[in-house]
Design a protein around this motif. Structure first.
Motif, PDB file in Angstrom:
ATOM      1  N   ASP A  18       0.852  -1.184   0.000  1.00 37.12           N
ATOM      2  CA  ASP A  18       0.000   0.000   0.000  1.00 37.12           C
ATOM      3  C   ASP A  18       0.885   1.231   0.000  1.00 37.12           C
ATOM      4  O   ASP A  18       1.918   1.261   0.676  1.00 37.12           O
ATOM      5  N   GLY A  19       0.495   2.225  -0.746  1.00 33.67           N
ATOM      6  CA  GLY A  19       1.272   3.458  -0.804  1.00 33.67           C
ATOM      7  C   GLY A  19       2.315   3.482  -1.900  1.00 33.67           C
ATOM      8  O   GLY A  19       2.926   4.520  -2.143  1.00 33.67           O
ATOM      9  N   THR A  20       2.530   2.327  -2.563  1.00 33.92           N
ATOM     10  CA  THR A  20       3.462   2.327  -3.691  1.00 33.92           C
ATOM     11  C   THR A  20       2.817   3.128  -4.813  1.00 33.92           C
ATOM     12  O   THR A  20       1.692   2.848  -5.217  1.00 33.92           O
ATOM     13  N   GLN A  21       3.518   4.138  -5.279  1.00 33.62           N
ATOM     14  CA  GLN A  21       2.980   5.036  -6.293  1.00 33.62           C
ATOM     15  C   GLN A  21       2.810   4.314  -7.630  1.00 33.62           C
ATOM     16  O   GLN A  21       3.666   3.512  -8.016  1.00 33.62           O
ATOM     17  N   PRO A  22       1.727   4.608  -8.338  1.00 37.17           N
ATOM     18  CA  PRO A  22       1.523   3.991  -9.659  1.00 37.17           C
ATOM     19  C   PRO A  22       2.712   4.217 -10.596  1.00 37.17           C
ATOM     20  O   PRO A  22       3.065   3.317 -11.366  1.00 37.17           O
ATOM     21  N   SER A  23       3.359   5.363 -10.518  1.00 37.56           N
ATOM     22  CA  SER A  23       4.520   5.618 -11.374  1.00 37.56           C
ATOM     23  C   SER A  23       5.680   4.696 -11.021  1.00 37.56           C
ATOM     24  O   SER A  23       6.422   4.256 -11.906  1.00 37.56           O
ATOM     25  N   GLN A  24       5.844   4.371  -9.738  1.00 41.43           N
ATOM     26  CA  GLN A  24       6.897   3.442  -9.325  1.00 41.43           C
ATOM     27  C   GLN A  24       6.572   2.037  -9.825  1.00 41.43           C
ATOM     28  O   GLN A  24       7.456   1.326 -10.323  1.00 41.43           O
ATOM     29  N   GLU A  26       4.797   1.289 -12.429  1.00 44.99           N
ATOM     30  CA  GLU A  26       5.012   1.325 -13.874  1.00 44.99           C
ATOM     31  C   GLU A  26       6.496   1.172 -14.209  1.00 44.99           C
ATOM     32  O   GLU A  26       6.861   0.407 -15.112  1.00 44.99           O
ATOM     33  N   ALA A  93       9.268  -3.346  -2.756  1.00 41.18           N
ATOM     34  CA  ALA A  93       7.982  -2.729  -3.083  1.00 41.18           C
ATOM     35  C   ALA A  93       6.823  -3.723  -2.971  1.00 41.18           C
ATOM     36  O   ALA A  93       5.659  -3.331  -3.070  1.00 41.18           O
TER      37      ALA A  93
END
Length: 109
Positions: A18-24, A26, A93
């Motif tokens: 949880d909290g892992t950014q969508p950009s990360q 990707e 992650a």
């Protein structure tokens, strides 16, 4: 356990923290896909997210499938320095993951 013969599929089923950014996420997926360009035994890579209506995913959200010509190819991939470097990026992650290697079997009726 049955001995793998011929093509081997390497499945990683994962849930990002949880909290892992969508950009990360990707960028990690792009890095995973790029392994096929650096590790010779890795013949193909596909990925996707859970779209099941059964809600049996147990929190897992992503599936990564790599194709190898043999069990030995998977072993070479696992030990390859480029894979080890990538694993050190993605594992922190992930909240949880499972890895399964199998040889597809055609069903004949």
């Amino acid at each position: 356990m049955e001995e793998a013969k011929g093509v081997v599929k390497h499945l990683v089923i994962a849930k990002f923290k949880d909290g892992t950014q969508p950009s990360q996420i990707e960028q990690l997926i792009k890095g995973y896909a790029d392994l096929v360009n650096h590790i010779e035994p890795m013949k193909a890579f596909h990925w996707g997210t859970d779209v099941s209506i059964e809600n049996l995913h147990q929190g897992f959200t992503h599936v990564f499938e790599s194709t190898f010509e043999s069990k030995e190819g998977v072993a070479e991939y696992v030990a390859h320095p480029v894979h080890v470097e990538f694993a050190n990026l993605i594992l922190p992650a992930l909240e949880k993951f499972i890895v399964i290697d199998f040889s597809p079997t055609a069903v004949h009726f």
